[in-house]
Design a protein around this motif. Structure first.
Motif, PDB file in Angstrom:
ATOM      1  N   ALA A  14       0.611  -1.540  -0.201  1.00 31.56           N
ATOM      2  CA  ALA A  14      -0.166  -0.018  -0.430  1.00 31.56           C
ATOM      3  C   ALA A  14       1.047   1.553  -0.389  1.00 31.56           C
ATOM      4  CB  ALA A  14      -0.839  -0.378   1.078  1.00 31.56           C
ATOM      5  N   ASN A  15       2.324   0.616   0.560  1.00 29.85           N
ATOM      6  CA  ASN A  15       3.095   2.328   1.144  1.00 29.85           C
ATOM      7  C   ASN A  15       4.495   1.943   1.238  1.00 29.85           C
ATOM      8  OD1 ASN A  15       3.955   4.622   1.561  1.00 29.85           O
ATOM      9  ND2 ASN A  15       3.374   5.220   3.754  1.00 29.85           N
ATOM     10  N   PRO A  16       4.702   2.160  -0.770  1.00 30.02           N
ATOM     11  CA  PRO A  16       5.908   1.692  -1.163  1.00 30.02           C
ATOM     12  C   PRO A  16       7.282   1.633  -0.060  1.00 30.02           C
ATOM     13  CG  PRO A  16       4.793   1.493  -2.996  1.00 30.02           C
ATOM     14  CD  PRO A  16       4.066   2.501  -1.445  1.00 30.02           C
ATOM     15  N   ALA A  17       6.736   3.250  -0.060  1.00 33.61           N
ATOM     16  CA  ALA A  17       7.903   4.498   0.528  1.00 33.61           C
ATOM     17  C   ALA A  17       8.087   4.335   2.102  1.00 33.61           C
ATOM     18  CB  ALA A  17       7.519   5.919   0.189  1.00 33.61           C
ATOM     19  N   ARG A  18       7.316   2.644   2.995  1.00 31.88           N
ATOM     20  CA  ARG A  18       7.619   3.020   3.713  1.00 31.88           C
ATOM     21  C   ARG A  18       9.023   2.139   4.314  1.00 31.88           C
ATOM     22  NH1 ARG A  18       5.653  -1.549   6.861  1.00 31.88           N
ATOM     23  NH2 ARG A  18       5.274  -1.526   9.175  1.00 31.88           N
ATOM     24  N   PRO A  19       9.284   2.245   5.398  1.00 37.25           N
ATOM     25  CA  PRO A  19      10.640   1.267   6.087  1.00 37.25           C
ATOM     26  C   PRO A  19      10.395  -0.138   5.969  1.00 37.25           C
ATOM     27  CG  PRO A  19      10.761   2.961   7.611  1.00 37.25           C
ATOM     28  CD  PRO A  19       9.620   3.770   6.275  1.00 37.25           C
TER      29      PRO A  19
END
Lengths: 128, 181
Positions: free
Chosen positions: A96-101
């Motif tokens: 859902a949020n690829p930028a999340r670490p």
């Protein structure tokens, strides 16, 4: 004869001198005839038995390898399923949020699984 | 009648043992040379040559004469040599002690021996096809057509390999910039 021609001739002479004597060691034919004679006197039944023994060994080896490959694939597959099961929520969040670490555990397990699969492939290739 | 024709006739009349006895001396050097050009190792080339002749001995009764005898023998030699290379998984280079033994056994003076060893190294360092063409050509002053049959390549390709090999050897042996045709 100009310089180039003489060099060319010199090189040809040297190559002839070097490679002209290239031949099998003395006694090659005697050794070969001895080998052929041994084959010629081996009774047909013996050759058949040798062939059967070799075929049976090969069959056993291939069966063993097939089992090992099956077990390895099952093991790797089970690990992959367990990883997906364990980290399903994290994977959903990453999707859902690829930028999340990335979660550290996921990163470690994922890397280990990839390395294990890679090593297995390399071992198979080296054997094959 | 050529030796090949005589051998083929013997095979076709069922006299395979006699055919084999004529075939071995006729093809020994060619089979050994071809195997050596691929393997670059005398011991291994000799093993391959023995293996090839054993295969020929076993297959001779089945030879039907459709392919030329020499073409058939060269194909068996090439395949056996390539299989041997795969088995070895490495190519032995000038470190092959037999090469040095032979150089030494010729009783040449030390300077000439060094020259010969240097030439060996240059031949060894050539790309595979060029090395094969040079070895097969100078082993017995064979016609290019025969080398082409031995290597399984078109005649013009072999000529090109030979030309490049000579140029590379001339360069490597000190004639930088010079090209030998």
């Amino acid at each position: 004869m100009n310089t180039e021609e003489s060099r060319r001739a010199d090189l040809a002479t040297r190559l002839r001198g070097l490679l002209g004597g290239l031949d099998a060691k003395a006694g090659f034919e005697a050794r070969l005839m001895q080998r052929v004679a041994t084959l010629a006197v081996t009774p047909h039944a013996d050759l058949r038995a040798q062939f059967e023994r070799r075929r049976e060994r090969l069959r056993r080896r291939l069966r063993r390898e097939a089992w090992m490959n099956g077990i390895t694939i099952l093991g790797l597959g089970a690990c992959a399923v367990a990883l997906l099961w364990r980290f399903a929520p994290d994977i959903q969040q990453i999707a859902a949020n690829p930028a999340r670490p990335l979660d550290l555990n996921l990163l470690v397990f994922g890397t280990l699984a990839t390395v294990a699969a890679g090593v297995w492939l390399l071992i198979r290739r080296a054997r094959g | 009648m050529s030796v090949d024709d005589a051998i083929t006739q013997l095979i076709q009349t069922g006299r395979t043992e006699e055919a084999f006895e004529r075939l071995v001396p006729a093809y020994r050097r060619r089979v050994f040379g071809l195997a050596y050009s691929v393997l670059r190792d005398r011991g291994a080339a000799e093993d391959v040559a023995q293996e090839v002749f054993v295969k020929l001995w076993q297959a001779l009764p089945r030879y039907d004469g459709r392919a030329q005898l020499s073409t058939w023998i060269y194909a068996i030699t090439r395949n056996t040599a390539i299989s041997a290379v795969r088995r070895r998984r490495r190519l032995v280079s000038m470190s092959d002690p037999a090469v040095f033994e032979e150089v030494a056994s010729r009783g040449a003076v030390s300077g000439a021996m060094a020259d010969e060893a240097a030439l060996w190294r240059c031949v060894e360092a050539l790309p595979d096809r060029q090395r094969q063409a040079v070895i097969l050509y100078y082993q017995e002053d064979r016609p290019v057509e025969e080398i082409a049959a031995m290597m399984g390549l078109p005649v013009n390709t072999v000529k090109t390999h030979l030309h490049r090999a000579r140029a590379n050897l001339a360069l490597a042996l000190g004639g930088a910039g010079e090209e030998v045709a």
